[in-house]
Design a protein around this motif. Sequence first.
Motif, PDB file in Angstrom:
ATOM      1  N   ARG A   5       0.854  -1.182   0.000  1.00 22.52           N
ATOM      2  CA  ARG A   5       0.000   0.000   0.000  1.00 22.52           C
ATOM      3  C   ARG A   5       0.889   1.231   0.000  1.00 22.52           C
ATOM      4  N   SER A   6       0.729   2.055  -1.016  1.00 25.24           N
ATOM      5  CA  SER A   6       1.537   3.266  -1.127  1.00 25.24           C
ATOM      6  C   SER A   6       1.139   4.269  -0.055  1.00 25.24           C
ATOM      7  N   ASN A   7       1.963   5.289   0.123  1.00 25.31           N
ATOM      8  CA  ASN A   7       1.683   6.276   1.164  1.00 25.31           C
ATOM      9  C   ASN A   7       0.424   7.097   0.898  1.00 25.31           C
ATOM     10  N   ASP A   8      -0.114   7.034  -0.340  1.00 21.06           N
ATOM     11  CA  ASP A   8      -1.387   7.705  -0.609  1.00 21.06           C
ATOM     12  C   ASP A   8      -2.535   6.711  -0.763  1.00 21.06           C
ATOM     13  N   LEU A  74       5.216   8.151  -9.499  1.00 20.08           N
ATOM     14  CA  LEU A  74       5.718   6.790  -9.707  1.00 20.08           C
ATOM     15  C   LEU A  74       7.063   6.596  -9.009  1.00 20.08           C
ATOM     16  N   ALA A  75       7.863   7.660  -8.932  1.00 24.21           N
ATOM     17  CA  ALA A  75       9.131   7.587  -8.208  1.00 24.21           C
ATOM     18  C   ALA A  75       8.886   7.428  -6.706  1.00 24.21           C
ATOM     19  N   VAL A  76       7.868   8.094  -6.184  1.00 24.03           N
ATOM     20  CA  VAL A  76       7.528   7.912  -4.767  1.00 24.03           C
ATOM     21  C   VAL A  76       7.021   6.492  -4.531  1.00 24.03           C
ATOM     22  N   LEU A 110      14.585  13.272  -6.387  1.00 19.66           N
ATOM     23  CA  LEU A 110      13.816  13.442  -5.149  1.00 19.66           C
ATOM     24  C   LEU A 110      14.540  12.911  -3.920  1.00 19.66           C
ATOM     25  N   PHE A 111      15.244  11.787  -4.076  1.00 23.47           N
ATOM     26  CA  PHE A 111      15.780  11.077  -2.917  1.00 23.47           C
ATOM     27  C   PHE A 111      17.274  10.778  -2.990  1.00 23.47           C
TER      28      PHE A 111
END
Length: 306
Positions: A5-8, A74-76, A110-111
Amino acid sequence: MPSLRSNDGINLHYETYGSSDAPPLILLHGFTGSGNVFKRNVAALSQSHYIIVPDLRGHGNSDKPKAGYHVARLAVDLRNLIDHFQLQEGTVKAIGTSLGAAILWSYSELFTSNAFSHMIFVDQAPLQNYLDDWGPEFGNRGCNSIEALWNIQRTLENDPTAAHLGTIAACLGYRSHPQPGDPTPGSEEWRDNEAFFLHQAMKGDGWWYGKLMADHTANDWRYSIAHNLGFLSGSKTKVLVVASSRSGCFPASGPLKVVELVNGGTEDATGLARGVTVDWGGHWCYWERPELFNRLVLDFLSRALY
């Protein structure tokens, strides 16, 4: 089916192959694909690596939300995947094919690229649209302007089968740049490949695909790659760029520009990045000649320095 489950709050499907004690290797598919496009690669690659193959959101067996049609999102999702498996910094290896390469560039922006020891980018130029300093010698052969994007978006919504058949024709080297001995129209291989890729593409929504393509084509990753993966950034991530002389999507010089960007403006073989141009497949070379692609990948990943 396994999922995270993604963070959103989006469920992202994935498959794994091989031993979890082996070095992790993430395979990222491209636009309108799914993790199934790597089914010809996982047996060989999982002999020495723990293979993790997600379906991107909006694709395959992952959720199909109305939102999230940005490469950065998609990167997140990739970051969520790495966290889900608790992969250690500096140990992750990844292959990004087409859109999957852009996801890795966005992740690095981003990271940072610190999570990755190796990245492989397959037939994706750092910019698709044509600009004053970036024309048909580097950019996308088809989707390279607002007008072309609008046409693709309309077709994805109103006649998705035609849109996906166009993608298939551009991405399989034996169809975009046929050579003697290649599969011919009506042959079993021609029909089977077309049916397979069309089935994967039809799992997604045409409107959403079109929104994602708008974001994908608008991004100029050249300066981000130089800043985040280049030798001046301090990045230790080793890079292999695989371009194709038979790609219906890009001239080989487009993807190979990434080598120059990472190596600080040169094609120095002693740099972090190396490029190869293959003639045994097109944009989807990993599917067309998996034995050659797998050998190329394993040779790169097995060396401390390429």
